[in-house]
Design a protein around this motif. Structure first.
Motif, PDB file in Angstrom:
ATOM      1  N   GLY A 163      -4.624   6.613   0.841  1.00  0.00           N
ATOM      2  CA  GLY A 163      -5.944   6.093   0.518  1.00  0.00           C
ATOM      3  C   GLY A 163      -6.971   7.092   0.052  1.00  0.00           C
ATOM      4  O   GLY A 163      -6.762   8.301   0.063  1.00  0.00           O
ATOM      5  N   ASP A 164      -8.116   6.540  -0.381  1.00  0.00           N
ATOM      6  CA  ASP A 164      -9.172   7.252  -1.088  1.00  0.00           C
ATOM      7  C   ASP A 164      -8.609   7.847  -2.372  1.00  0.00           C
ATOM      8  O   ASP A 164      -8.666   9.039  -2.638  1.00  0.00           O
ATOM      9  N   ILE A 165      -8.087   6.934  -3.167  1.00  0.00           N
ATOM     10  CA  ILE A 165      -7.493   7.220  -4.466  1.00  0.00           C
ATOM     11  C   ILE A 165      -8.613   7.324  -5.501  1.00  0.00           C
ATOM     12  O   ILE A 165      -8.647   8.257  -6.289  1.00  0.00           O
ATOM     13  N   CYS A 166      -9.478   6.335  -5.500  1.00  0.00           N
ATOM     14  CA  CYS A 166     -10.711   6.214  -6.287  1.00  0.00           C
ATOM     15  C   CYS A 166     -10.524   5.733  -7.721  1.00  0.00           C
ATOM     16  O   CYS A 166     -11.426   5.109  -8.259  1.00  0.00           O
ATOM     17  N   GLU A 167      -9.419   5.987  -8.373  1.00  0.00           N
ATOM     18  CA  GLU A 167      -9.151   5.463  -9.713  1.00  0.00           C
ATOM     19  C   GLU A 167      -7.652   5.201  -9.857  1.00  0.00           C
ATOM     20  O   GLU A 167      -6.844   6.019  -9.395  1.00  0.00           O
ATOM     21  N   PRO A 168      -7.273   4.109 -10.523  1.00  0.00           N
ATOM     22  CA  PRO A 168      -5.850   3.778 -10.634  1.00  0.00           C
ATOM     23  C   PRO A 168      -5.035   4.805 -11.423  1.00  0.00           C
ATOM     24  O   PRO A 168      -3.822   4.886 -11.254  1.00  0.00           O
ATOM     25  N   ALA A 169      -5.673   5.614 -12.243  1.00  0.00           N
ATOM     26  CA  ALA A 169      -4.942   6.636 -13.001  1.00  0.00           C
ATOM     27  C   ALA A 169      -4.235   7.622 -12.075  1.00  0.00           C
ATOM     28  O   ALA A 169      -3.203   8.189 -12.439  1.00  0.00           O
ATOM     29  N   VAL A 170      -4.767   7.811 -10.875  1.00  0.00           N
ATOM     30  CA  VAL A 170      -4.118   8.697  -9.889  1.00  0.00           C
ATOM     31  C   VAL A 170      -2.741   8.146  -9.543  1.00  0.00           C
ATOM     32  O   VAL A 170      -1.741   8.877  -9.551  1.00  0.00           O
ATOM     33  N   LEU A 171      -2.672   6.857  -9.260  1.00  0.00           N
ATOM     34  CA  LEU A 171      -1.390   6.241  -8.912  1.00  0.00           C
ATOM     35  C   LEU A 171      -0.440   6.257 -10.105  1.00  0.00           C
ATOM     36  O   LEU A 171       0.765   6.465  -9.945  1.00  0.00           O
ATOM     37  N   ASP A 172      -0.979   6.064 -11.313  1.00  0.00           N
ATOM     38  CA  ASP A 172      -0.142   6.122 -12.512  1.00  0.00           C
ATOM     39  C   ASP A 172       0.518   7.493 -12.643  1.00  0.00           C
ATOM     40  O   ASP A 172       1.706   7.596 -12.945  1.00  0.00           O
ATOM     41  N   ALA A 173      -0.242   8.546 -12.391  1.00  0.00           N
ATOM     42  CA  ALA A 173       0.306   9.908 -12.477  1.00  0.00           C
ATOM     43  C   ALA A 173       1.391  10.129 -11.422  1.00  0.00           C
ATOM     44  O   ALA A 173       2.423  10.743 -11.704  1.00  0.00           O
ATOM     45  N   LEU A 174       1.173   9.616 -10.227  1.00  0.00           N
ATOM     46  CA  LEU A 174       2.159   9.778  -9.159  1.00  0.00           C
ATOM     47  C   LEU A 174       3.430   8.986  -9.451  1.00  0.00           C
ATOM     48  O   LEU A 174       4.536   9.449  -9.167  1.00  0.00           O
ATOM     49  N   ARG A 175       3.273   7.794 -10.039  1.00  0.00           N
ATOM     50  CA  ARG A 175       4.440   6.951 -10.362  1.00  0.00           C
ATOM     51  C   ARG A 175       5.343   7.593 -11.412  1.00  0.00           C
ATOM     52  O   ARG A 175       6.499   7.208 -11.551  1.00  0.00           O
ATOM     53  N   GLU A 176       4.827   8.541 -12.164  1.00  0.00           N
ATOM     54  CA  GLU A 176       5.674   9.256 -13.120  1.00  0.00           C
ATOM     55  C   GLU A 176       6.668  10.161 -12.393  1.00  0.00           C
ATOM     56  O   GLU A 176       7.667  10.575 -12.976  1.00  0.00           O
ATOM     57  N   ILE A 177       6.388  10.462 -11.136  1.00  0.00           N
ATOM     58  CA  ILE A 177       7.265  11.321 -10.337  1.00  0.00           C
ATOM     59  C   ILE A 177       8.249  10.492  -9.517  1.00  0.00           C
ATOM     60  O   ILE A 177       9.440  10.786  -9.485  1.00  0.00           O
ATOM     61  N   ALA A 178       7.734   9.463  -8.828  1.00  0.00           N
ATOM     62  CA  ALA A 178       8.571   8.658  -7.918  1.00  0.00           C
ATOM     63  C   ALA A 178       7.841   7.351  -7.598  1.00  0.00           C
ATOM     64  O   ALA A 178       6.631   7.244  -7.819  1.00  0.00           O
ATOM     65  N   PRO A 179       8.553   6.370  -7.028  1.00  0.00           N
ATOM     66  CA  PRO A 179       7.885   5.140  -6.583  1.00  0.00           C
ATOM     67  C   PRO A 179       6.805   5.473  -5.546  1.00  0.00           C
ATOM     68  O   PRO A 179       6.976   6.385  -4.735  1.00  0.00           O
ATOM     69  N   VAL A 180       5.710   4.718  -5.591  1.00  0.00           N
ATOM     70  CA  VAL A 180       4.544   5.000  -4.749  1.00  0.00           C
ATOM     71  C   VAL A 180       4.255   3.824  -3.819  1.00  0.00           C
ATOM     72  O   VAL A 180       4.241   2.674  -4.246  1.00  0.00           O
ATOM     73  N   THR A 181       4.016   4.145  -2.560  1.00  0.00           N
ATOM     74  CA  THR A 181       3.457   3.201  -1.600  1.00  0.00           C
ATOM     75  C   THR A 181       2.053   3.707  -1.301  1.00  0.00           C
ATOM     76  O   THR A 181       1.889   4.864  -0.901  1.00  0.00           O
ATOM     77  N   ALA A 182       1.044   2.870  -1.541  1.00  0.00           N
ATOM     78  CA  ALA A 182      -0.351   3.301  -1.372  1.00  0.00           C
ATOM     79  C   ALA A 182      -1.146   2.259  -0.617  1.00  0.00           C
ATOM     80  O   ALA A 182      -0.855   1.062  -0.680  1.00  0.00           O
ATOM     81  N   VAL A 183      -2.152   2.737   0.114  1.00  0.00           N
ATOM     82  CA  VAL A 183      -3.084   1.854   0.810  1.00  0.00           C
ATOM     83  C   VAL A 183      -4.501   2.142   0.333  1.00  0.00           C
ATOM     84  O   VAL A 183      -4.788   3.213  -0.197  1.00  0.00           O
ATOM     85  N   ARG A 184      -5.360   1.163   0.542  1.00  0.00           N
ATOM     86  CA  ARG A 184      -6.763   1.263   0.153  1.00  0.00           C
ATOM     87  C   ARG A 184      -7.547   2.053   1.196  1.00  0.00           C
ATOM     88  O   ARG A 184      -7.450   1.803   2.387  1.00  0.00           O
ATOM     89  N   GLY A 185      -8.322   3.011   0.721  1.00  0.00           N
ATOM     90  CA  GLY A 185      -9.209   3.778   1.585  1.00  0.00           C
ATOM     91  C   GLY A 185     -10.634   3.269   1.483  1.00  0.00           C
ATOM     92  O   GLY A 185     -10.942   2.400   0.661  1.00  0.00           O
ATOM     93  N   ASN A 186     -11.521   3.810   2.273  1.00  0.00           N
ATOM     94  CA  ASN A 186     -12.903   3.349   2.299  1.00  0.00           C
ATOM     95  C   ASN A 186     -13.651   3.646   0.995  1.00  0.00           C
ATOM     96  O   ASN A 186     -14.680   3.039   0.719  1.00  0.00           O
TER      97      ASN A 186
END
Length: 168
Positions: free
Chosen positions: A47-70
């Motif tokens: 969590g505390d990702i703040c923008e979906p582009a962060v998850l997109d960058a991580l998904r280029e490496i491996a599958p991602v499990t993410a939760v929402r932060g405050n």
């Protein structure tokens, strides 16, 4: 987000699963963090990702499990769960942003590892057979805390956690 069925089945084929742990990126994808996560079978973002582009960058490496932060807001963030579980080999992992939201049922629910973020303080602690891991923050520096991430190595029912300082 939970890992897809294909990700789970691919994790079953190798001997030791490498699960990258990252949290509190606050819209900053550091090259040091990406290097740390290279070669992981899956990535957990607490969590505390703040923008979906962060998850997109991580998904280029491996599958991602993410939760929402405050600090995760907007329509994209509303689609993220506040709690997620995944099972790798024989190890059930609970992911939640804030330790205060973990709840009291981790033992009854068969959880072996709890991954949290929020405090920006890297920490590994084991209590009553449950491994609690906060990988710290891989985003902007907060106070004098290190920039860090973590790693879980899972072999059957055995799990080992490490923390890595990315920038001292």
């Amino acid at each position: 987000m939970t890992s897809s069925p294909s990700a789970s089945s691919s994790l079953a084929s190798s001997k030791v699963a490498r699960i990258g742990l990252i949290s509190d990126t606050h819209n900053l994808v550091r090259p040091e963090a990406l290097r740390h996560l290279e070669g992981c079978d899956a990535i957990v973002h607490a969590g505390d990702i703040c923008e979906p582009a962060v998850l997109d960058a991580l998904r280029e490496i491996a599958p991602v499990t993410a939760v929402r932060g405050n600090n995760d807001t907007g329509a994209w963030a509303a689609a993220l769960p506040t709690h997620a579980t995944l099972t790798v080999r024989d190890v059930t992992i609970l992911v939640v942003h804030d330790m205060a939201d973990v709840g009291k049922n981790v033992h009854r629910d068969g959880v072996r590892v709890v991954v949290t973020g929020h405090s920006h303080q890297p920490r590994i602690d084991e209590r009553d057979g449950v491994l609690y891991v906060n990988p710290g923050s891989a985003g902007p520096r907060r106070f004098r805390l290190p920039i860090s991430a973590g790693l879980l190595l899972i072999d059957g029912a055995q799990v080992h956690a490490t923390l890595h300082t990315l920038i001292a």
